[in-house]
Design a protein around this motif. Structure first.
Motif, PDB file in Angstrom:
ATOM      1  N   GLY A   1       0.858  -1.183   0.000  1.00  0.00           N
ATOM      2  CA  GLY A   1       0.000   0.000   0.000  1.00  0.00           C
ATOM      3  C   GLY A   1       0.890   1.227   0.000  1.00  0.00           C
ATOM      4  O   GLY A   1       2.092   1.148  -0.257  1.00  0.00           O
ATOM      5  N   GLN A   2       0.264   2.344   0.279  1.00  0.00           N
ATOM      6  CA  GLN A   2       1.041   3.582   0.258  1.00  0.00           C
ATOM      7  C   GLN A   2       2.081   3.590   1.383  1.00  0.00           C
ATOM      8  O   GLN A   2       1.846   3.080   2.474  1.00  0.00           O
ATOM      9  CB  GLN A   2       0.097   4.782   0.440  1.00  0.00           C
ATOM     10  CG  GLN A   2      -0.891   4.942  -0.703  1.00  0.00           C
ATOM     11  CD  GLN A   2      -1.870   6.078  -0.465  1.00  0.00           C
ATOM     12  OE1 GLN A   2      -1.910   6.662   0.614  1.00  0.00           O
ATOM     13  NE2 GLN A   2      -2.666   6.389  -1.477  1.00  0.00           N
ATOM     14  N   ASN A   3       3.208   4.172   1.079  1.00  0.00           N
ATOM     15  CA  ASN A   3       4.243   4.425   2.093  1.00  0.00           C
ATOM     16  C   ASN A   3       4.720   3.154   2.789  1.00  0.00           C
ATOM     17  O   ASN A   3       4.847   3.111   4.005  1.00  0.00           O
ATOM     18  CB  ASN A   3       3.725   5.393   3.173  1.00  0.00           C
ATOM     19  CG  ASN A   3       3.427   6.752   2.613  1.00  0.00           C
ATOM     20  OD1 ASN A   3       3.774   7.039   1.466  1.00  0.00           O
ATOM     21  ND2 ASN A   3       2.784   7.580   3.389  1.00  0.00           N
ATOM     22  N   ARG A   4       4.965   2.140   2.059  1.00  0.00           N
ATOM     23  CA  ARG A   4       5.423   0.897   2.691  1.00  0.00           C
ATOM     24  C   ARG A   4       6.662   0.344   2.013  1.00  0.00           C
ATOM     25  O   ARG A   4       7.041  -0.793   2.265  1.00  0.00           O
ATOM     26  CB  ARG A   4       4.321  -0.158   2.651  1.00  0.00           C
ATOM     27  CG  ARG A   4       3.063   0.244   3.419  1.00  0.00           C
ATOM     28  CD  ARG A   4       1.942  -0.754   3.193  1.00  0.00           C
ATOM     29  NE  ARG A   4       0.647  -0.174   3.466  1.00  0.00           N
ATOM     30  CZ  ARG A   4       0.048  -0.185   4.653  1.00  0.00           C
ATOM     31  NH1 ARG A   4       0.638  -0.772   5.668  1.00  0.00           N
ATOM     32  NH2 ARG A   4      -1.132   0.376   4.832  1.00  0.00           N
ATOM     33  N   ASP A   5       7.275   1.094   1.166  1.00  0.00           N
ATOM     34  CA  ASP A   5       8.435   0.580   0.460  1.00  0.00           C
ATOM     35  C   ASP A   5       9.664   0.620   1.357  1.00  0.00           C
ATOM     36  O   ASP A   5       9.742   1.396   2.319  1.00  0.00           O
ATOM     37  CB  ASP A   5       8.681   1.405  -0.808  1.00  0.00           C
ATOM     38  CG  ASP A   5       8.842   2.883  -0.487  1.00  0.00           C
ATOM     39  OD1 ASP A   5       7.901   3.462   0.096  1.00  0.00           O
ATOM     40  OD2 ASP A   5       9.904   3.453  -0.775  1.00  0.00           O
TER      41      ASP A   5
ATOM     42  N   SER B   1      -2.463   5.740   3.305  1.00  0.00           N
ATOM     43  CA  SER B   1      -1.911   6.512   4.406  1.00  0.00           C
ATOM     44  C   SER B   1      -2.545   7.893   4.337  1.00  0.00           C
ATOM     45  O   SER B   1      -2.919   8.356   3.254  1.00  0.00           O
ATOM     46  CB  SER B   1      -0.391   6.607   4.258  1.00  0.00           C
ATOM     47  OG  SER B   1       0.178   7.283   5.357  1.00  0.00           O
ATOM     48  N   TYR B   2      -2.705   8.553   5.456  1.00  0.00           N
ATOM     49  CA  TYR B   2      -3.359   9.861   5.434  1.00  0.00           C
ATOM     50  C   TYR B   2      -2.556  10.842   4.570  1.00  0.00           C
ATOM     51  O   TYR B   2      -1.319  10.862   4.622  1.00  0.00           O
ATOM     52  CB  TYR B   2      -3.503  10.406   6.855  1.00  0.00           C
ATOM     53  CG  TYR B   2      -4.661   9.779   7.594  1.00  0.00           C
ATOM     54  CD1 TYR B   2      -5.975  10.071   7.235  1.00  0.00           C
ATOM     55  CD2 TYR B   2      -4.443   8.887   8.636  1.00  0.00           C
ATOM     56  CE1 TYR B   2      -7.043   9.498   7.895  1.00  0.00           C
ATOM     57  CE2 TYR B   2      -5.510   8.306   9.308  1.00  0.00           C
ATOM     58  CZ  TYR B   2      -6.808   8.612   8.934  1.00  0.00           C
ATOM     59  OH  TYR B   2      -7.857   8.030   9.580  1.00  0.00           O
ATOM     60  N   PRO B   3      -3.271  11.648   3.797  1.00  0.00           N
ATOM     61  CA  PRO B   3      -2.580  12.512   2.827  1.00  0.00           C
ATOM     62  C   PRO B   3      -2.045  13.797   3.441  1.00  0.00           C
ATOM     63  O   PRO B   3      -2.370  14.893   2.999  1.00  0.00           O
ATOM     64  CB  PRO B   3      -3.688  12.791   1.804  1.00  0.00           C
ATOM     65  CG  PRO B   3      -4.951  12.773   2.606  1.00  0.00           C
ATOM     66  CD  PRO B   3      -4.738  11.753   3.688  1.00  0.00           C
ATOM     67  N   PHE B   4      -1.276  13.670   4.458  1.00  0.00           N
ATOM     68  CA  PHE B   4      -0.610  14.822   5.064  1.00  0.00           C
ATOM     69  C   PHE B   4       0.884  14.508   5.144  1.00  0.00           C
ATOM     70  O   PHE B   4       1.262  13.357   5.354  1.00  0.00           O
ATOM     71  CB  PHE B   4      -1.141  15.082   6.479  1.00  0.00           C
ATOM     72  CG  PHE B   4      -2.624  15.303   6.544  1.00  0.00           C
ATOM     73  CD1 PHE B   4      -3.164  16.539   6.203  1.00  0.00           C
ATOM     74  CD2 PHE B   4      -3.482  14.301   6.949  1.00  0.00           C
ATOM     75  CE1 PHE B   4      -4.532  16.749   6.268  1.00  0.00           C
ATOM     76  CE2 PHE B   4      -4.841  14.506   7.013  1.00  0.00           C
ATOM     77  CZ  PHE B   4      -5.379  15.739   6.667  1.00  0.00           C
ATOM     78  N   PRO B   5       1.692  15.503   4.997  1.00  0.00           N
ATOM     79  CA  PRO B   5       3.134  15.238   5.120  1.00  0.00           C
ATOM     80  C   PRO B   5       3.491  14.561   6.433  1.00  0.00           C
ATOM     81  O   PRO B   5       4.388  13.717   6.476  1.00  0.00           O
ATOM     82  CB  PRO B   5       3.752  16.641   5.028  1.00  0.00           C
ATOM     83  CG  PRO B   5       2.762  17.426   4.227  1.00  0.00           C
ATOM     84  CD  PRO B   5       1.417  16.898   4.613  1.00  0.00           C
ATOM     85  N   THR B   6       2.778  14.904   7.482  1.00  0.00           N
ATOM     86  CA  THR B   6       3.103  14.321   8.776  1.00  0.00           C
ATOM     87  C   THR B   6       2.799  12.811   8.816  1.00  0.00           C
ATOM     88  O   THR B   6       3.333  12.092   9.649  1.00  0.00           O
ATOM     89  CB  THR B   6       2.329  15.046   9.895  1.00  0.00           C
ATOM     90  OG1 THR B   6       2.800  14.614  11.152  1.00  0.00           O
ATOM     91  CG2 THR B   6       0.845  14.766   9.789  1.00  0.00           C
ATOM     92  N   ALA B   7       1.949  12.357   7.908  1.00  0.00           N
ATOM     93  CA  ALA B   7       1.693  10.915   7.801  1.00  0.00           C
ATOM     94  C   ALA B   7       2.570  10.269   6.740  1.00  0.00           C
ATOM     95  O   ALA B   7       3.052   9.153   6.911  1.00  0.00           O
ATOM     96  CB  ALA B   7       0.220  10.664   7.482  1.00  0.00           C
TER      97      ALA B   7
END
Lengths: 947, 261
Positions: free
Chosen positions: A434-438, A489-495
């Motif tokens: 999913g998003q942000n899991r690489d 993942s939530y679409p904020f830089p902090t996420a």
């Protein structure tokens, strides 16, 4: 010409039913070992590699059951495994075997056995190991010290006609005994190993045991409780009094053998509790695993996941304990402690990602606190990983699968060296599911083992690094209402900036001394440097700067950093056996271990994407020392009862430099400086007791009681405080049994358990770490069954139920002066029900261009029941099915694995806490369900070759 | 020996069966967790709509108080630090007729069901609320909550001996003056249930208790000093956020009639 290199193990107790059970693991090991064709074999034996199908035949059909003097089984053609525990498939060098007590090679077919009676054809057998026809007693060397009772390991090559064509000492005692052992072995006569109906050359390791003239290993001399071994050693000793099957019946022959079977957590006879299990190689490689740590999912009561993502230690559930990242389970890998005390991300943080699955030979699990060697963090239990490989030579393996996942493995195991000698590098990379899991990771592990005479050495070393982006958690309501995808993942830089990196290097060395009187000593030293850094946002936008309250709303991206340098020593001595009466025999074990940890840790709030620090929460330097002393008296009485009474005490000392302690208000900056330096010490001590009673052949009753501890998070200690420990008291009652039935061998264990904790801890999302919740208890039951209906097929199932409850309210605070509490309320995050079933099969199916073709496959199913969450919510149950299938053609192996085969969406973990992921709306402060998505269907194709 | 094997087999199966049976029995004892519930929020006015000091009388003809972000907390002194996790809340901004003796329904709150036991369970002791103010963590300054026009809108009539006729006046308290939120509103320990009715009790006349209303008419008859920088304005803000906070009443059963019990 084919040559088989066989590693055979068998064991029998000469007298004691209790110890006869203990011998069982050895025999069961033989089942796995027998079929293993050693790549170091001569000629072109290599391609059949790992587990030749003969193994199960051997294990299931070659030996008679029953202790000495006991009733002889009617179906002597089939050999009942004597242990309820899983069967280890691979061993350390010491775990080699000798001839069976009935004059047969353990695991080899009896001369009179009719395989067809068992429905076991030669074709099914595939290969059969050599078997002993004659085994004359070794002569005790003249002039040798009668006080000595040495055992010499002889590496023996058996020719196609069954003669011993070569024999050399592999584990020496001294020249005199070595020569006598070789001389004895050369007089032995075997039926040759067979493959495809043809005799082939084979190799076995034989343990030749010497007793001085007049010393009987007969019925009056029960096998002693084994001394501490260096790992899972099983040694079968062929004594002078050994007789062959030609001149003794089975029972008499049994009496002629002594078995020395011991490992700290060895199962079967040596089990301290019904909750003690060994996960053998056969079990570990049956179902596909994402990583080595997942292997523990096959242990009864364990559930493993890595919900936070790569580079962050997995989350573990065991028998009613939400062990978080390891706070309740003591992990070790060949003597290296894995848990990190006072880790900023969680007490007892245990990263297992550095393990290479192909190098895990077996795992010893003890659920409960019953062994004096169990120290810090052994609250729910302990798990010991053992490394090595029986596949010798150079292995190259590559895999590619879903989400652009790559895995490459290079493993080299010198053919002439022992199983504990290896070098391997494992590299993995993935885009993530999913998003942000690489991310990617690499692990290099080295091992060397050597032995000369009575001295053995073991080295281990490794370097590991992993860096992954993390997706974080999602509010369940946002998923249900379609505001965000399950794997997003939530679409904020902090996420989107969540990530973690883990780095470590370690080395261990162990010296083993085998004393002439039968005692044994080990000395071990280890060192590890570990670094962890994570940036994770659990709560969105809720934090306000403590340093400057005007700073707020910049995202709750918590950065945690933990640098830890740990060193440790241990020494254990097991005395020679004592026999104060004809009905009692035993030994004493004493030991000490100690460690020093230097920790530097910080916790900040950072603002993405520049990662500027906008608040400081923790900055501390900690030095901790833990020195433990333990001892145990281990005696057997009347050949039925084995009692172990031990004690362990630990003194822990801490020096804490809390750089942000006594945080000063802004208006007093001129007169005060932050910082709080303090020190504390505390003593934790408690007994460890267990008893095993052989009720009837094949059925043991077990009872155990122990008191353990978990060290405190050092940073939370006050100056001069008598360091509080989480005291744990655990009880296990149950049975273990092993039966041979017309439908195959069945080994089982079942029991009830109770655990009381003086101070439990649970996850606190706002700080991203665990906080105290008060005393708790677990009451439950557990059962496991292993069934091997056919020589090529096995299944293992376990069911665990536990009721985990909080006994009193959590400590009050200003925020919550009266924390929620209802007597008997369930502990959050703990699933009452856990079911696990593994299935494995391996069978030769033919040949292709002269290369033998073996098909293999396996599956693992896990059901994790609904978990209660804080504030009146509950997590949905989890169903996971993993499966793999493959072919081995000569030296080439191809397999396809599917994880989460049913492609079910599930939450790897769930939490309940307030969060705010809608920064432009009035924030809710109610607790919300949050989930970390579990991986969907993941396919992986692997191609391997052995050179 | 086959008999022995069979015996052992059946013994094992019996043992496992017993364990499983025990598991089922004990599993039936598992506690069912409490639930997230909604509850009704009402408001009512108490006290007379007018205040008399000496010969001066101030009568409120309209009083609209915007209430937003009510957080019910375990702490006895609710604040953003001591109430990061609430046990009940009502988030939407609502305009309350502070002169209606009601009670009138103003909205619906959410929270977790609590039970009063020996040691309490999800007990609430204080609340935090704001008056039409939304000061998000991500915002640099407070703003008006959606649906709100002012924190407090007042209209009234002032009668004093110095004035020939009653003076009508109106006043809006701006959100920026009302601040992020009130101080902690304490109340007797309470828990939420599906039958809970939370009633905010407003005392408009109390807002003027610290104001010398006679002095309001000392100036120009057409210019009552109610500007934001006036002492009257500050006194009203002080009363709203600190000294004359609403009272919170919890009822475990809904009122059976228009009036509250």
């Amino acid at each position: 010409m084919l040559a088989l290199g066989l590693s055979l193990v068998a064991s029998f107790s000469p007298t004691s039913r209790v110890w006869a059970q203990a011998a069982a693991p050895a025999e069961t090991r033989s089942a796995e070992a027998d079929g293993r064709v050693d790549s170091e074999a001569e000629g072109d034996a290599g391609p059949h590699g790992a587990e030749a199908p003969a193994s199960a035949d051997v294990g299931a059909g070659t030996r008679s059951d029953g202790p000495v003097g006991g009733p002889k089984p009617a179906n002597a053609e089939r050999i009942p495994p004597r242990d309820a525990a899983p069967r280890p498939a691979e061993r350390t060098p010491g775990a080699e075997a000798a001839a069976g007590p009935d004059g047969l090679e353990p695991g080899s077919p009896r001369p009179d056995a009719d395989a067809s009676k068992d429905g076991l054809s030669d074709a099914r057998a595939g290969a059969t190991p050599p078997r002993v026809l004659e085994a004359p007693e070794p002569d005790f060397p003249e002039g040798a010290d009668p006080a000595e009772h040495p055992t010499v390991i002889v590496h023996t090559t058996i020719g196609e006609s069954g003669e011993v064509v070569e024999a050399h000492v592999e584990e020496s005692v001294d020249a005199v005994f070595d020569a006598a052992a070789v001389e004895a072995v050369k007089r032995w006569r075997f039926a040759p190993a067979m493959r495809g109906g043809e005799a082939v050359v084979s190799r076995v390791r034989l343990a030749v045991h010497f007793e001085p003239p007049g010393f009987s290993q007969g019925a009056s001399s029960p096998v002693l409780p084994g001394p501490l071994e260096e790992g899972p050693v099983t040694t079968i000793e062929r004594s002078q009094t050994a007789a062959t099957a030609d001149d003794q019946d089975d029972d008499e022959a049994t009496a002629a053998f002594a078995a020395t079977v011991e490992a700290p957590f060895d199962h079967g006879k040596n089990a301290r509790a019904p909750s003690e299990h060994r996960l053998d190689r056969k079990l570990l490689e049956s179902a596909p695993r994402r990583e080595a740590g997942d292997m523990l999912s096959s242990a009864p009561g364990f559930f493993m996941s890595r919900p936070e993502g790569g580079a962050v230690a997995g989350r573990i559930i065991l028998r009613g304990f939400d062990a978080e990242h390891g706070q309740d389970i003591a992990f070790s890998v060949d003597g290296l402690p894995i848990n990190q005390p006072s880790h900023i991300h969680g007490q007892g943080y245990a990263e297992l990602g550095f393990l290479i699955p192909e190098l895990v030979t077996h795992i010893d699990v003890l659920e409960g606190v019953y062994d004096p060697e169990q120290g810090d963090f052994a609250v729910a239990g302990s798990a010991r990983f053992h490394l090595g490989t029986e596949k010798r030579g150079l292995q190259l393996k590559s895999g590619y699968g879903s989400f652009n996942t790559w895995r490459h493995l290079v493993l080299w195991a010198p053919e002439e060296a022992s199983t504990g000698t290896f070098a391997a590098v494992d590299y993995q990379s993935t885009d993530g599911f999913g998003q942000n899991r690489d991310g990617s990771q690499i692990s290099a592990l080295l091992g060397w083992e050597g032995r000369k005479g009575r001295v053995s050495h073991r080295l281990r070393g490794g370097v590991y690094g992993a860096r992954y982006r993390l997706a974080g958690v999602l509010r369940r309501r946002d998923i249900d209402e379609g505001r965000i995808g399950f794997f997003d993942s939530y679409p904020f830089p902090t996420a989107e900036n969540q990530n973690a990196i883990a780095l470590q290097a370690f080395a261990t060395y162990r010296l083993g001394l085998h004393h002439a009187d039968g005692g044994r000593s080990t000395f071990e030293a280890w060192a590890a440097a570990r670094e962890f850094r994570s940036q994770q946002n659990f709560t969105g936008f809720t934090q306000v700067s403590l340093t400057n309250p005007d700073l707020r709303g910049r995202g709750d991206l918590i950065e945690q950093s933990n640098r830890q340098l740990s060193t440790g020593l241990s020494a254990v001595h097991v005395t020679r056996p004592y026999k104060p009466a004809s009905w009692a025999v035993g030994h004493v074990r004493v030991g000490t271990d100690g460690r020093l940890d230097r920790i530097n840790q910080t916790q900040n709030l950072v603002q993405a994407p520049q990662n500027t620090t906008w608040d400081q929460r923790i900055a501390a330097d900690i030095t901790g020392v833990d020195v433990g002393l333990f001892g145990e008296v281990d005696f057997a009485f009347f050949e039925r009862l084995r009692v172990r009474a031990g004690f362990r005490g630990d003194l822990l000392l801490y020096d804490i430099d809390d750089n942000l302690g006594n945080r000063t208000p802004r208006f007093r900056r001129e007169t005060t400086i932050d910082g709080f330096r303090r020190s504390a010490a505390g003593l934790a001590a408690g007994p460890r007791l267990s008893a095993t009673y052989a009720l009837i052949p094949g059925l043991d009753l077990l009872a155990a009681y122990g008191e353990g501890y978990r060290s405190p998070q050092a940073r939370l200690l006050e100056d001069g405080e008598s360091a509080p420990f989480t005291k744990v008291r655990s009880v296990d009652l149950g049975v273990r049994s092993s039966v041979e039935t017309p439908i195959g061998s069945i080994a089982s264990s079942a029991g009830f358990f109770y655990t009381h904790l003086s101070d439990d801890i649970a996850f606190e999302a706002r700080e991203g770490r665990a906080e105290s919740v008060g005393p708790s208890q677990r009451l439950g039951a557990q059962g496991s069954v292993r069934w091997e209906p056919l020589h090529w097929l096995f299944t293992q199932a376990s069911l665990t139920f536990v009721r985990a409850t909080l006994l009193s309210p959590p400590p009050p605070s200003a925020e919550d002066p009266d924390p929620p509490f209802v007597p008997g309320q369930a502990l959050p995050f703990v699933a009452p029900w856990l079911y696990r079933q593994d299935l494995g099969a391996r069978q030769a199916v033919g040949s292709w261009f002269g290369q033998e073709v073996t098909a293999f496959g396996g599956a693992g199913y896990t059901y994790l029941g609904s978990r209660p969450l804080p504030f009146a919510t509950a997590a949905a149950p989890v169903h996971l099915l993993d499966a793999r299938a493959g072919l081995e053609v000569g030296r080439v192996t191809f397999d396809l694995s599917a994880l989460n085969l049913l492609n079910l969406q599930y939450a790897a973990s769930e939490f309940a806490f307030p969060s705010n992921w809608t920064p432009n709306e009035q924030p809710s402060r109610l607790s919300e369900r949050h989930i970390a998505a579990g991986p969907p269907l993941t396919l992986m194709a692997n191609l391997g070759v052995r050179l | 020996m086959k008999g022995a094997h069979a015996y052992r087999t059946w013994f094992s199966l019996f043992w496992l069966g017993g364990v499983c049976g025990s598991l089922n029995l004990t599993g039936g004892c598992a506690e069912s967790p409490a639930e997230r519930i909604t509850f009704e929020v009402r408001a009512r006015s108490e006290g007379p709509p007018s205040l008399t000091q000496g010969e001066a009388t101030l009568t409120l003809t309209r009083a609209e108080l915007t209430v937003s972000g009510i957080y019910l907390c375990a702490s006895s002194t609710a604040s953003i630090d001591l109430c990061a996790e609430a046990r009940g809340e009502m988030l939407p901004a609502v305009v309350v007729d502070a002169l209606n003796p009601g009670p009138i329904r103003i909205g619906e709150g959410e929270g977790f069901e609590g039970r009063r036991g020996g040691q309490g369970d999800r007990v609430m002791r204080s609340a935090q609320l704001s008056y039409g103010v939304q000061w998000l963590l991500t915002a640099a300054r407070p703003a008006l909550a959606p649906g709100a026009h002012a924190s407090l809108h007042l209209e009234g009539r002032l009668e004093t001996p110095t004035t020939s006729q009653a003076l009508d006046w109106r006043l809006d308290i701006a959100p920026s003056a009302a601040g992020r939120s009130t101080g902690a509103v304490t109340f007797a320990p309470a828990v939420l249930s599906r039958e809970t009715v939370l009633t905010l009790v407003l005392s408009p006349s109390a807002w003027f208790a610290q104001i010398d209303i006679a002095s309001l008419a000392e100036g120009d008859e057409d210019d009552i000093p109610l500007e934001p920088d006036s002492s009257t304005y500050s006194a009203l803000v002080q009363a709203l956020t600190s000294s004359a906070l609403p009272r919170f009443e919890f009822h475990s059963h809904p009122p059976t009639s228009a009036g509250h019990r």
